[in-house]
Design a protein around this motif. Structure first.
Motif, short mmCIF file in Angstrom:
data_model
loop_
_atom_site.label_atom_id
_atom_site.label_comp_id
_atom_site.label_asym_id
_atom_site.label_seq_id
_atom_site.Cartn_x
_atom_site.Cartn_y
_atom_site.Cartn_z
N ASN A 1 0.82 -1.21 0.00
CA ASN A 1 0.00 0.00 0.00
C ASN A 1 0.85 1.26 0.00
N LEU A 2 2.10 1.15 0.45
CA LEU A 2 3.02 2.28 0.44
C LEU A 2 3.92 2.28 -0.78
N GLY A 3 3.68 1.35 -1.69
CA GLY A 3 4.48 1.29 -2.91
C GLY A 3 5.80 0.55 -2.77
N VAL A 4 6.00 -0.13 -1.65
CA VAL A 4 7.21 -0.92 -1.46
C VAL A 4 6.90 -2.35 -1.87
N GLU A 5 7.67 -2.87 -2.82
CA GLU A 5 7.42 -4.22 -3.29
C GLU A 5 8.33 -5.20 -2.57
N LEU A 6 7.73 -6.03 -1.75
CA LEU A 6 8.42 -7.15 -1.11
C LEU A 6 7.64 -8.41 -1.46
N SER A 7 8.36 -9.47 -1.70
CA SER A 7 7.69 -10.72 -2.03
C SER A 7 7.00 -11.27 -0.78
N LEU A 8 6.03 -12.13 -1.00
CA LEU A 8 5.37 -12.78 0.13
C LEU A 8 6.39 -13.58 0.93
N ASP A 9 7.34 -14.22 0.24
CA ASP A 9 8.38 -14.99 0.92
C ASP A 9 9.22 -14.08 1.83
N ASP A 10 9.61 -12.91 1.31
CA ASP A 10 10.38 -11.95 2.14
C ASP A 10 9.57 -11.55 3.37
N CYS A 11 8.30 -11.24 3.17
CA CYS A 11 7.45 -10.82 4.29
C CYS A 11 7.28 -11.94 5.31
N GLN A 12 7.12 -13.16 4.83
CA GLN A 12 6.98 -14.28 5.75
C GLN A 12 8.29 -14.52 6.51
N GLN A 13 9.43 -14.33 5.84
CA GLN A 13 10.72 -14.46 6.52
C GLN A 13 10.90 -13.38 7.57
N ILE A 14 10.48 -12.17 7.25
CA ILE A 14 10.57 -11.07 8.22
C ILE A 14 9.73 -11.39 9.44
N VAL A 15 8.50 -11.83 9.21
CA VAL A 15 7.61 -12.18 10.32
C VAL A 15 8.20 -13.33 11.13
N ALA A 16 8.71 -14.35 10.45
CA ALA A 16 9.29 -15.49 11.16
C ALA A 16 10.48 -15.06 12.01
N SER A 17 11.28 -14.12 11.49
CA SER A 17 12.44 -13.64 12.24
C SER A 17 12.04 -12.84 13.47
N MET A 18 10.92 -12.15 13.39
CA MET A 18 10.47 -11.31 14.49
C MET A 18 9.62 -12.09 15.49
N ASP A 19 9.15 -13.25 15.08
CA ASP A 19 8.19 -14.03 15.85
C ASP A 19 8.87 -14.71 17.04
N GLY A 20 8.77 -14.09 18.19
CA GLY A 20 9.43 -14.60 19.38
C GLY A 20 8.81 -15.86 19.96
N ASP A 21 7.52 -16.09 19.73
CA ASP A 21 6.87 -17.26 20.33
C ASP A 21 6.57 -18.37 19.33
N GLY A 22 6.96 -18.21 18.07
CA GLY A 22 6.84 -19.27 17.09
C GLY A 22 5.43 -19.57 16.61
N ASP A 23 4.50 -18.62 16.76
CA ASP A 23 3.12 -18.89 16.35
C ASP A 23 2.83 -18.48 14.90
N GLY A 24 3.84 -18.03 14.16
CA GLY A 24 3.65 -17.68 12.77
C GLY A 24 3.15 -16.26 12.54
N ALA A 25 3.04 -15.51 13.61
CA ALA A 25 2.60 -14.12 13.52
C ALA A 25 3.36 -13.31 14.56
N ILE A 26 3.33 -12.01 14.38
CA ILE A 26 4.02 -11.12 15.32
C ILE A 26 2.97 -10.48 16.21
N SER A 27 3.14 -10.63 17.51
CA SER A 27 2.22 -9.96 18.43
C SER A 27 2.56 -8.47 18.48
N VAL A 28 1.66 -7.68 18.98
CA VAL A 28 1.89 -6.24 19.10
C VAL A 28 3.12 -5.97 19.97
N ASP A 29 3.29 -6.74 21.05
CA ASP A 29 4.46 -6.55 21.91
C ASP A 29 5.76 -6.85 21.16
#
Length: 150
Positions: free
Chosen positions: A112-140
């Motif tokens: 939506n901001l015009g930045v093109e990232l692949s779904l794979d890149d986004c999923q890798q970013i989320v996985a890297s940030m995901d401290g509890d391993g649930d496949g998503a990033i909590s607000v904390d």
């Protein structure tokens, strides 16, 4: 597209630092002591002296070093301004306390901001940030990382 791939590489470096910090933060209080900092630096492949570690500790309160301070110390020579679009996109989502962010939602937000990232890149970013391993990033988890960016 070249700058976006550098952004992902830089973000992955930062996320690696966060992961190392979390691994050595034995009491999970968000701060590390001098021994934990020495262990982190060794695990990251740095050959630091006791004086180097003490100098880094003084960038905190002298006794403890917070995650944002640790990230600042280890990224002071990196160009982080390219990550501001990612930070802006995530903040635009207006997540609430119990919300989570998936790779698909991250891709939609940066798109939506015009930045093109692949779904794979986004999923890798989320996985890297995901401290509890649930496949998503909590607000904390998200706020912790966002506070370290730019």
């Amino acid at each position: 597209m070249g700058s976006v791939s550098v952004d992902v590489e830089t973000l992955n470096h930062i996320l690696g630092l966060v992961e190392a910090f979390r691994a050595f933060d034995s009491d999970n209080d968000g701060c590390i002591n001098v021994q934990e900092l020495g262990g982190i630096m060794s695990s990251l492949g740095y050959n630091v002296t006791e004086q180097d570690v003490q100098a880094m500790m003084h960038k905190g309160d002298g006794q403890l070093l917070s995650l944002p301070d640790f990230i600042d110390i280890n990224t002071e020579n990196l160009q982080l301004s390219g990550l501001s679009a990612l930070k802006t996109a995530i903040q635009a989502l207006e997540l609430h306390q119990h919300d989570v962010l998936t790779g698909e939602e991250l891709r939609r937000a940066v798109g939506n901001l015009g930045v093109e990232l692949s779904l794979d890149d986004c999923q890798q970013i989320v996985a890297s940030m995901d401290g509890d391993g649930d496949g998503a990033i909590s607000v904390d988890e998200l706020n912790l990382i966002l506070n370290c960016l730019v």
